[in-house]
Design an enzyme around this catalytic site. Sequence first.
Site, PDB file in Angstrom:
ATOM      1  N   ASN A 182       0.654  -1.011  -0.191  1.00 41.70           N
ATOM      2  CA  ASN A 182      -0.198   0.231  -0.177  1.00 41.70           C
ATOM      3  C   ASN A 182       0.880   1.172   0.127  1.00 41.70           C
ATOM      4  OD1 ASN A 182      -1.867   1.783   0.630  1.00 41.70           O
ATOM      5  ND2 ASN A 182      -1.928   1.343   2.472  1.00 41.70           N
ATOM      6  N   LYS A 213      -0.010   3.651  -0.401  1.00 43.66           N
ATOM      7  CA  LYS A 213      -0.855   5.322  -0.117  1.00 43.66           C
ATOM      8  C   LYS A 213      -0.647   6.124  -0.742  1.00 43.66           C
ATOM      9  CE  LYS A 213      -0.215   3.441   4.764  1.00 43.66           C
ATOM     10  NZ  LYS A 213      -0.142   3.660   5.975  1.00 43.66           N
ATOM     11  N   HIS A 241      -9.488   2.136   5.261  1.00 42.29           N
ATOM     12  CA  HIS A 241      -8.333   2.113   5.869  1.00 42.29           C
ATOM     13  C   HIS A 241      -8.480   3.019   6.907  1.00 42.29           C
ATOM     14  CE1 HIS A 241      -4.804   2.971   6.684  1.00 42.29           C
ATOM     15  NE2 HIS A 241      -3.999   2.000   6.528  1.00 42.29           N
ATOM     16  N   GLU A 299      -6.296   5.228   7.674  1.00 38.41           N
ATOM     17  CA  GLU A 299      -6.477   7.011   8.242  1.00 38.41           C
ATOM     18  C   GLU A 299      -7.549   7.302   6.880  1.00 38.41           C
ATOM     19  OE1 GLU A 299      -3.042   5.973   5.698  1.00 38.41           O
ATOM     20  OE2 GLU A 299      -1.732   5.263   7.343  1.00 38.41           O
ATOM     21  N   GLU A 323      -5.696  -4.495  11.269  1.00 39.83           N
ATOM     22  CA  GLU A 323      -5.075  -2.799  11.233  1.00 39.83           C
ATOM     23  C   GLU A 323      -4.375  -2.796  12.265  1.00 39.83           C
ATOM     24  OE1 GLU A 323      -2.593  -2.441   7.500  1.00 39.83           O
ATOM     25  OE2 GLU A 323      -4.173  -1.151   7.120  1.00 39.83           O
ATOM     26  N   GLY A 354       1.848   2.610  10.903  1.00 40.72           N
ATOM     27  CA  GLY A 354       3.327   3.300  10.410  1.00 40.72           C
ATOM     28  C   GLY A 354       3.922   4.297  12.293  1.00 40.72           C
ATOM     29  N   SER A 385       3.493  -1.603  10.573  1.00 40.44           N
ATOM     30  CA  SER A 385       4.207  -1.458  11.063  1.00 40.44           C
ATOM     31  C   SER A 385       4.960  -2.551  10.643  1.00 40.44           C
ATOM     32  CB  SER A 385       4.970  -1.304  12.296  1.00 40.44           C
ATOM     33  OG  SER A 385       3.608  -0.044  12.776  1.00 40.44           O
TER      34      SER A 385
HETATM   35  P1  PGA Z   1       2.843   0.527   8.045  1.00 39.98           P
HETATM   36  O1  PGA Z   1       1.068   0.848   7.242  1.00 39.98           O
HETATM   37  O2  PGA Z   1       2.970  -0.912   7.353  1.00 39.98           O
HETATM   38  O3  PGA Z   1       3.638   1.879   7.384  1.00 39.98           O
HETATM   39  O4  PGA Z   1       2.241   0.697   8.972  1.00 39.98           O
HETATM   40  C1  PGA Z   1       0.233  -0.443   7.043  1.00 39.98           C
HETATM   41  C2  PGA Z   1      -1.127   0.112   5.721  1.00 39.98           C
HETATM   42  O5  PGA Z   1      -0.757   1.486   6.799  1.00 39.98           O
HETATM   43  O6  PGA Z   1      -1.617   0.101   5.682  1.00 39.98           O
END
Ligand code: PGA
Length: 257
Positions: free
Chosen positions: A7, A9, A94, A96, A166, A172, A212
Amino acid sequence: MKTLIANWKMNVGIRESVALARGTLLTVRGRKVIPDLIICPPFVALAEVRKVVARSAAKLGAQNMSWEPSGALTGEISSRMLQELGVAHVILGHSERRHQLGETNEMIQKKISHAFAESFTPILCVGETKEQRDVGEAKQIVRTQLASAYSEVKLYDNQMVYVAYEPVWAIGTSDAAEVPDVLEMHEYIRTILAEIFPTLPEENFHVLYGGSVEADNAYLLLRERQVDGVLVGGASVRLNHFHKIVDACVDVLEAQQ
Ligand code: PGA
């Protein structure tokens, strides 16, 4: 089989996406066993990345999709547009989008229903915040997110259900969830999916972990039977990191053969 979802983003432009797609394909080239790889670039890069992945086994995914097939919705991307781009997988819900852009369970339910109706394979993201985990509400939150998202969906036996667990606090942050906690939640998610879709065989449920994921924890997660794959954000735009995650996945797959 194990699934790796990259992903990207909002982290890369069109030119960078093309280079990253080429590099990502190199990470799987020549392997004895290849993970199921789904690359999710930003919308504006889908057309160019499609050309790069065209002759590979990798699949193209989108990071979001409207619940309407067309219409007056400024700035939204429809299922038809994505179909024209050869996209069959779409990340929905997601965290976010839930937490920074105000997506509600109701909006995600409409998106999931529309995605299945249009023959997409949606990857539903679910997960609790730190506060919710601290007060012991993690499972209830995940149950509500799943029940709501799939409340209007009827599936055929050959349809696949992808859920990415998640935890919001792990995304992140370099603070991935502990493996035992991931396994407990994955078992729980499977139980709920079996309640929601009682006629679907268990093999149709794909429960992934995201938050992460890095070279150092990918192997520990992927070697677990309950973890069908990982959704990788930050490490998927750093090729040396993603390469090591692919290494870990291939090691696990080879050991299982
Ligand atoms: P990350 O993001 O690996 O940077 O923690 C995962 C995600 O948001 O799908």
